[in-house]
Write a protein that holds these residues in place. Structure first.
Motif, PDB file in Angstrom:
ATOM      1  N   THR A  27       0.834  -1.209   0.000  1.00 43.04           N
ATOM      2  CA  THR A  27       0.000   0.000   0.000  1.00 43.04           C
ATOM      3  C   THR A  27       0.865   1.255   0.000  1.00 43.04           C
ATOM      4  O   THR A  27       0.580   2.231  -0.709  1.00 43.04           O
ATOM      5  N   PHE A  28       1.944   1.234   0.775  1.00 46.46           N
ATOM      6  CA  PHE A  28       2.852   2.377   0.827  1.00 46.46           C
ATOM      7  C   PHE A  28       3.507   2.640  -0.526  1.00 46.46           C
ATOM      8  O   PHE A  28       3.685   3.796  -0.940  1.00 46.46           O
ATOM      9  N   ILE A  29       3.865   1.565  -1.244  1.00 52.65           N
ATOM     10  CA  ILE A  29       4.530   1.714  -2.541  1.00 52.65           C
ATOM     11  C   ILE A  29       3.553   2.179  -3.619  1.00 52.65           C
ATOM     12  O   ILE A  29       3.876   3.034  -4.452  1.00 52.65           O
ATOM     13  N   LEU A  30       2.330   1.633  -3.600  1.00 54.34           N
ATOM     14  CA  LEU A  30       1.392   1.889  -4.692  1.00 54.34           C
ATOM     15  C   LEU A  30       0.661   3.219  -4.548  1.00 54.34           C
ATOM     16  O   LEU A  30       0.367   3.871  -5.554  1.00 54.34           O
TER      17      LEU A  30
ATOM     18  N   ILE B 173      10.331  14.891   2.339  1.00 49.07           N
ATOM     19  CA  ILE B 173      10.044  15.357   3.690  1.00 49.07           C
ATOM     20  C   ILE B 173       8.647  14.943   4.148  1.00 49.07           C
ATOM     21  O   ILE B 173       8.447  14.544   5.295  1.00 49.07           O
ATOM     22  N   PHE B 174       7.682  15.014   3.247  1.00 47.01           N
ATOM     23  CA  PHE B 174       6.302  14.711   3.626  1.00 47.01           C
ATOM     24  C   PHE B 174       6.069  13.201   3.784  1.00 47.01           C
ATOM     25  O   PHE B 174       5.174  12.796   4.525  1.00 47.01           O
ATOM     26  N   TRP B 175       6.855  12.389   3.095  1.00 51.55           N
ATOM     27  CA  TRP B 175       6.681  10.942   3.167  1.00 51.55           C
ATOM     28  C   TRP B 175       7.493  10.303   4.291  1.00 51.55           C
ATOM     29  O   TRP B 175       7.138   9.237   4.787  1.00 51.55           O
TER      30      TRP B 175
ATOM     31  N   ILE C  22      -2.256  12.167   1.485  1.00 49.46           N
ATOM     32  CA  ILE C  22      -3.405  12.302   2.382  1.00 49.46           C
ATOM     33  C   ILE C  22      -4.067  10.962   2.641  1.00 49.46           C
ATOM     34  O   ILE C  22      -4.456  10.640   3.774  1.00 49.46           O
ATOM     35  N   HIS C  23      -4.205  10.133   1.613  1.00 51.45           N
ATOM     36  CA  HIS C  23      -4.832   8.820   1.780  1.00 51.45           C
ATOM     37  C   HIS C  23      -3.841   7.767   2.278  1.00 51.45           C
ATOM     38  O   HIS C  23      -4.239   6.815   2.949  1.00 51.45           O
ATOM     39  N   ALA C  24      -2.572   7.933   1.949  1.00 52.08           N
ATOM     40  CA  ALA C  24      -1.576   6.924   2.316  1.00 52.08           C
ATOM     41  C   ALA C  24      -1.337   6.889   3.822  1.00 52.08           C
ATOM     42  O   ALA C  24      -1.234   5.805   4.412  1.00 52.08           O
ATOM     43  N   TYR C  25      -1.255   8.045   4.449  1.00 53.25           N
ATOM     44  CA  TYR C  25      -0.926   8.097   5.880  1.00 53.25           C
ATOM     45  C   TYR C  25      -1.905   7.301   6.746  1.00 53.25           C
ATOM     46  O   TYR C  25      -1.503   6.379   7.462  1.00 53.25           O
ATOM     47  N   PRO C  26      -3.209   7.612   6.731  1.00 52.63           N
ATOM     48  CA  PRO C  26      -4.111   6.867   7.618  1.00 52.63           C
ATOM     49  C   PRO C  26      -4.231   5.391   7.255  1.00 52.63           C
ATOM     50  O   PRO C  26      -4.277   4.526   8.139  1.00 52.63           O
TER      51      PRO C  26
END
Length: 224
Positions: free
Chosen positions: A81-84, A173-175, A89-93
């Protein structure tokens, strides 16, 4: 007038051949034969090691194959999920929820089923953290279950460590905080089970010493 006669004496004898003629045989055959046999032996040993490695991860030999698949799926899904996902915004939660689910299920349920271990942390009266462990010796006989469980813990931790390095050197930085959170969860689980396994080994050694001591006492009573 004197006549001189010249006598010529020619002694012709057959020449004796004393040289030793080597047979026309390649003497390096034995050497190449030995090299071939050694190479073949090395290939057989390597094939045997590969067969043993395959047997260690042969899920058909597992005592709990469905739990092994569940551990593998729970460990893989957050990373995929992290890679794709490309949307922060959707990846974090989503990734954090999936990784937290993996953390809790492996810690509280699959650890007991696959390797017979469970850990948790309690706070004592002084407010200090205390590691607590639960062991079940009857669940620790299957080698495939062990390999699957420890592989999920170790390779999951390595994966998130690599993701942290990639985002750090890629200046994302954000990731970067996301793989750090997942790495902390995975590393904590690995540390907890490692401590639990060490505590379990100490208990087994203590039990063996007590059994040996009890056996010596029984022998002493019989000898009296």
């Amino acid at each position: 007038m004197e006549s001189n006669s010249l006598d010529f004496k020619i002694n012709i004898q057959p020449k004796s051949i004393t040289e030793h003629v080597e047979p026309d045989v390649d003497l390096t055959v034995d050497k190449y034969d030995a090299v071939y046999q050694n190479t073949q032996l090395e290939e057989e040993v390597e094939a045997a090691h590969k067969d043993l490695l395959i047997q260690d991860y042969d899920i058909t030999q597992a005592a709990h194959p469905y739990y092994c698949v569940a551990a593998l799926a729970l460990t893989s899904i957050p990373g995929l999920t992290f890679i794709l996902l490309q949307d922060v915004i959707h990846a974090y939660p989503l990734v954090i929820i999936l990784q937290l689910a993996q953390f809790l299920v492996l810690k509280n349920y699959l650890g007991l089923k696959l390797i017979g271990l469970r850990w948790w942390i309690e706070m004592d009266i002084k407010g200090e953290q205390k590691w607590m462990f639960q062991t079940q010796t009857q669940e620790q006989s299957n080698k495939v279950d062990k390999y699957f469980f420890w592989a999920c813990l170790i390779y999951g931790t390595l994966f998130w460590g690599l993701m942290c390095l990639g985002d750090f050197f890629g200046v994302k930085i954000f990731w970067l905080p996301l793989p750090i959170i997942c790495l902390v969860l995975s590393l904590t689980n690995l540390q907890g089970f490692y401590k639990c396994r060490g505590e379990h080994k100490k208990k087994l050694q203590q039990l063996k010493r007590e059994m040996a001591k009890g056996g010596m006492n029984i022998v002493g009573m019989i000898m009296k």
